[in-house]
Design an enzyme around this catalytic site. Structure first.
Site, PDB file in Angstrom:
ATOM      1  N   CYS A 117       1.643 -12.438  -2.783  1.00 36.20           N
ATOM      2  CA  CYS A 117       3.042 -11.518  -2.443  1.00 36.20           C
ATOM      3  C   CYS A 117       3.564 -11.675  -1.234  1.00 36.20           C
ATOM      4  O   CYS A 117       4.776 -11.391  -0.874  1.00 36.20           O
ATOM      5  CB  CYS A 117       2.600 -10.044  -2.991  1.00 36.20           C
ATOM      6  SG  CYS A 117       2.150  -9.649  -4.629  1.00 36.20           S
ATOM      7  N   HIS A 256       7.883  -5.019  -0.031  1.00 36.77           N
ATOM      8  CA  HIS A 256       7.347  -5.686  -1.072  1.00 36.77           C
ATOM      9  C   HIS A 256       7.450  -4.697  -2.396  1.00 36.77           C
ATOM     10  O   HIS A 256       6.924  -3.687  -2.029  1.00 36.77           O
ATOM     11  CB  HIS A 256       5.969  -6.395  -0.858  1.00 36.77           C
ATOM     12  CG  HIS A 256       5.438  -6.899  -2.260  1.00 36.77           C
ATOM     13  ND1 HIS A 256       6.042  -7.751  -3.032  1.00 36.77           N
ATOM     14  CD2 HIS A 256       4.018  -6.614  -2.695  1.00 36.77           C
ATOM     15  CE1 HIS A 256       5.248  -7.903  -3.978  1.00 36.77           C
ATOM     16  NE2 HIS A 256       3.893  -7.361  -3.999  1.00 36.77           N
ATOM     17  N   ASN A 286       6.958  -6.193 -10.210  1.00 36.33           N
ATOM     18  CA  ASN A 286       6.378  -6.940  -9.146  1.00 36.33           C
ATOM     19  C   ASN A 286       6.504  -8.435  -9.416  1.00 36.33           C
ATOM     20  O   ASN A 286       5.832  -9.104 -10.172  1.00 36.33           O
ATOM     21  CB  ASN A 286       4.905  -6.777  -8.723  1.00 36.33           C
ATOM     22  CG  ASN A 286       4.508  -7.503  -7.522  1.00 36.33           C
ATOM     23  OD1 ASN A 286       4.888  -8.059  -7.000  1.00 36.33           O
ATOM     24  ND2 ASN A 286       3.124  -7.315  -7.211  1.00 36.33           N
TER      25      ASN A 286
END
Length: 335
Positions: A117, A256, A286
């Site tokens: 990520c 994020h 996500n």
């Protein structure tokens, strides 16, 4: 803080999301979960999923085409392509080479970068170094992941969390605008808590790895959540403090998109109001390496960014890997 003649400035943005929408109600049919449970714990309502035959390279290609079309960029101008992804179409060749061919960037070189990520933020740091050194003039940084390709849709702890997508930005040198400061970190002791065991050189594909579902994402959710809350909040606060940034002068915080509660905790540490935070986890979930560039592109499209704005980026991912970045936004308001 960087002391170089030029800053790496974002001068163009683009994104791509697959058309297929998977709602929380769809997830209820696959695993023992509910829309209320998912939304209350993650903030996610729906996510996107690629169609058969569509994957990371095609999504990335579409994102870059979107960038070039919207900002009148010629592929011949591009001299470097950096692709942050944990789901390349194949082990080799690298995604950057395939994207370079697709967009006809005949003068470009490039490579893939894997940091889960945190990949896009690490890619921005790498692209910035090339710009600041004078080695490159136009660097495309892409964040793209086909997370549906490594999800076990029988594991309710992971399959509800992720979606597919791609985003891209163009970095160019600027004396006034661009990346001002950053702090990036990794801690391999967290590697056991979020991982894909199968498919690498240690555990290559076999009947055993397939039977054991080793090619899917596995995570210890509670441990990852605990580290993410502290990691994102601390490092964002550190970068903000040393640049005299606070809730009073941060124009937009782009975090994020892993979990709404993690975003809220970081924003609270920075003293931010909801209007200062970019959130789209409810729509896309996500998308791993793609979350930040998709957010940046949408913030620009929705006129949430204007030239001179103080922008903070922050991320946390497997590795563990995490980081924060401060940039002075250089693009004019979206028409």
């Amino acid at each position: 803080m960087k002391q170089t003649p030029f800053k790496a400035n974002i001068t163009a943005v683009g994104k791509y999301l697959p058309k297929k929408v998977i709602t929380n109600q769809d997830m209820e049919k696959l695993v023992d979960t509910s829309d209320e449970w998912i939304q209350s714990r993650t903030g996610i309502r729906e996510r996107r999923k690629v169609q058969k035959g569509e994957a990371t390279v095609e999504m990335s290609t579409n994102a870059v085409h979107n960038l070039m079309k919207n900002h009148n960029i010629s592929p011949e101008e591009i001299d470097t392509i950096i692709v942050a992804t944990v789901t390349p179409d194949m082990i080799l060749p690298c995604s950057a080479a395939l994207i370079q061919k697709n967009i006809n960037a005949v003068n470009a070189w490039g490579y893939d970068l894997s940091a889960a990520c945190s990949g896009f933020l690490f890619g921005l740091e790498s692209g910035a170094a090339l710009i600041e050194s004078g080695r490159s003039k136009k660097v495309i940084v892409i964040g793209a992941d086909t997370m549906s390709s490594i999800l076990n849709y029988e594991d309710r702890n992971t399959c509800i969390l992720f979606g597919d997508g791609a985003g891209a930005v163009l970095l160019e040198p600027s004396e006034e605008f661009g990346i001002i400061d950053s702090e990036l970190r990794i801690d391999g002791s967290g590697g056991e808590y979020l991982k894909v065991d199968g498919g690498g050189s240690l555990n290559p594909a076999s009947h055993e790895t397939i039977t054991n579902k080793s090619h899917y994402v596995w995570q210890d959710g509670k441990t990852v959540y605990k580290f993410a809350v502290r990691g994102m909040a601390d490092i964002s606060y550190e970068v903000a403090t040393r640049n005299n940034l606070s809730g009073d002068n941060i124009s937009l915080f782009i975090p994020h998109q892993a979990n709404k509660r993690i975003i809220d905790a970081t924003a609270k540490r920075l003293g931010l109001k909801e209007s200062q935070i970019m959130i789209n986890i409810d729509t896309y979930a996500n998308t791993t390496s793609a979350t930040l560039p998709i957010c940046i592109a949408e913030a620009y499209e929705n006129n949430r960014l204007k030239q001179g704005d103080n922008v903070m980026l922050s991320t946390f991912g497997a590795g563990f890997s995490w980081g924060a970045m401060y940039l002075k936004w250089g693009m004019s308001t979206h028409a």
